[in-house]
Design an enzyme around this catalytic site. Structure first.
Site, PDB file in Angstrom:
ATOM      1  CD  GLU A 193      46.161  44.901  47.962  1.00 10.59           C
ATOM      2  OE1 GLU A 193      46.269  44.256  49.018  1.00 10.59           O
ATOM      3  OE2 GLU A 193      45.198  45.658  47.732  1.00 10.59           O
ATOM      4  CD  GLU A 211      41.482  44.354  44.285  1.00 15.49           C
ATOM      5  OE1 GLU A 211      41.289  44.622  45.496  1.00 15.49           O
ATOM      6  OE2 GLU A 211      42.087  43.345  43.890  1.00 15.49           O
TER       7      GLU A 211
END
Length: 505
Positions: free
Chosen positions: A119, A266
């Site tokens: 991220e 995820e």
């Protein structure tokens, strides 16, 4: 001979399809921010016993990578966010990283992917301008090691880079990130890699202020009046998970990129939260992950891409109890740090039914533990800890060998087996460690052992302590399976293209 451009492009496309044409898989993320982290060998034994075939590591821990050797488990390793700047600026740093953390372990350890950062755009935006360079440098290092076809490179992205993911058909990447995202997508297309997405319906639900029903986030069937439909395409979305994945596909199409497979690196649901986290419950976590597994393994894609399965990694294997932040941050795991299941989790259609309970994890004294500390721990376990220590008394099956490490191991384990589901740990002032290896021997059966040839004697099992208050989790089952790929048709296509090219020469 040099292959023509059209053939090279066809080869890359085929390799990209091959990468995600296998029957969909469920993998797990393995975080390490927890107390009493089990030894890597025990973690691998646990994964193998549950037929888990794909794992993601957040770094390239050498002990973990060595433990995965000769297991065939596919491993995704990670370049940490802190390493990106150096790797992006210096090709030599990327080459050194690949040589040390990938090439050194292949082929024994089945490393198949590298996640460059996590991220990056939303957590360390100042690094974003150099992300593409880091990806390219890592890939070039793989090419130099002749590993570029085996190991794919990408970078996990947050849903936050798509400000308005619903309806999916109008989703776009945030304009402020278009340059970086375009470079990423061009890299993925050129290398036949996939788009890594961290997609959390839990956050989608909790931040939507009641717009979407909880059942939608949990994959539960909605009544006809609550069906979620994209008004532009009229596609029906049975889950927020599917809508999130489709939002990524439509966002890529908005930049003129198509058919780059999305892999969800995820997703999950917390089993516990603070007073302001009402949706973080054991029941919701169990429902989400159970339905997620069924959804992924039906081998279909989201509504806009039904033929591209959604390979997915559950976040995560263990509750990371050392993490900071809200209570939910420490409760995403399917296992407690002591190895017990947080809730029953099963995968229908699999061939394995191995139980993930006390019988697969034991607590024993460390080989280098101080004897005086072991005596203290032994006395506490058999006294205040109320372990059943009758079997290590003179004349009983576990008395020999008559040494403190053997006796302490038996007592530690009895306490651990009885109390772990109630929060008991395997520590004893740092003198104990968990293991999946059954320490039973000859006629001495440790509590939790399935060794039918050993016995702990004909005496009341609770002679020196009460029965453990084991709850339903004690016999919880978690079952994972993997469907083998059917690659023959695609391999045949590649062969036919190659033969046609030869005939044209």
């Amino acid at each position: 001979m040099l292959l023509p451009r059209w053939f090279a492009e066809a080869l890359l496309l085929l390799l990209s399809i091959l990468a995600c044409s296998n029957a969909a898989f469920i993998g797990v993320n393995i975080g390490t921010d927890l107390t009493n982290m089990p030894p890597p060998s025990d973690i691998v034994t646990l994964l193998k016993s549950q037929q888990i075939t794909h794992v993601r590591l957040y770094d390239a821990n050498s002990h973990m990578l060595k433990a995965f050797a000769n297991t065939s488990i596919e491993v995704m390793v990670g370049v940490t966010n802190e390493e990106i700047l150096k790797i992006g600026r210096f090709p030599s740093a990327a080459a050194a990283w690949v040589n040390k953390n990938v090439a050194a372990y292949i082929p024994s350890t089945n490393i198949t992917a590298i996640a460059v950062g996590s991220e990056v755009l939303t957590t360390i935006p100042h690094v974003a301008p150099i992300l593409a360079s880091a990806l390219n440098n890592i890939h070039k290092a793989l090419v130099a090691s002749n590993l570029n076809f085996k190991v794919k490179v990408s970078s996990p992205m947050s849903m936050d880079i798509m400000p308005k993911p619903f309806p999916p058909s109008t989703s776009t990447f945030s304009p402020s990130w278009n340059t970086t995202v375009y470079q990423l997508l061009q890299f993925l297309k050129n290398t036949g890699s996939f788009f890594m997405l961290n997609a959390y319906p839990y956050y989608g639900y909790t931040t939507a202020n009641g717009i979407f029903p909880l059942d939608y986030a949990l994959f539960k069937q909605l009544s006809p009046v609550k069906q979620i439909v994209d008004p532009n395409t009229l596609l029906h979305y049975n889950s927020m998970f599917d809508a999130m994945v489709d939002a990524a596909y439509y966002s890529m199409e908005a930049l003129n990129f198509s058919k780059i497979p999305v892999v969800v690196t995820e997703t999950g649901w917390p089993s516990s939260g603070g007073s302001d986290e009402a949706a973080a419950t054991v029941a919701n976590a169990e429902t989400f992950n159970t339905n997620l597994i069924k959804r992924v393994l039906n081998n279909s894609g989201p509504p806009s891409q039904p033929d591209i399965p959604i390979n997915t990694y559950i976040y995560e294997l263990y509750n990371e109890d050392k993490r900071s932040g809200p209570v939910s941050e420490r409760n995403w795991g399917i296992l407690f740090p002591n190895g017990t299941s947080v809730y029953p989790l099963s995968l229908s259609g699999g061939s394995s039914s191995a139980a993930l309970n006390g019988s697969s994890m034991f607590c024993v004294a460390k080989a280098d533990a101080d004897d005086d500390k072991l005596v203290d721990g032994l006395n506490w376990a058999c006294g205040q800890g109320r372990a059943n220590c009758a079997a290590i008394q003179p004349g009983q099956p576990c008395y020999l060998p008559n040494d403190v490490k053997s006796h302490a191991s038996f007592a530690f384990n009895d306490y651990y087996q009885k109390m772990k589901s109630a929060g008991g740990t395997c520590d004893f002032d740092g003198t104990a460690i968990t293991t999946t290896r059954d320490p039973s021997y000859r006629t001495c059966a440790y509590t939790g052992s399935l060794n039918a040839n050993a016995t702990n004697g004909n005496f009341p099992p609770d002679a020196l302590g009460p029965a453990s208050p084991l709850g339903g989790n004690a016999n919880a089952r978690i079952i994972f399976s993997y469907h083998l790929p059917i690659l023959a048709p695609l391999a045949l296509t590649l062969l036919q293209l190659l033969l046609q090219h030869d005939r044209l020469l």
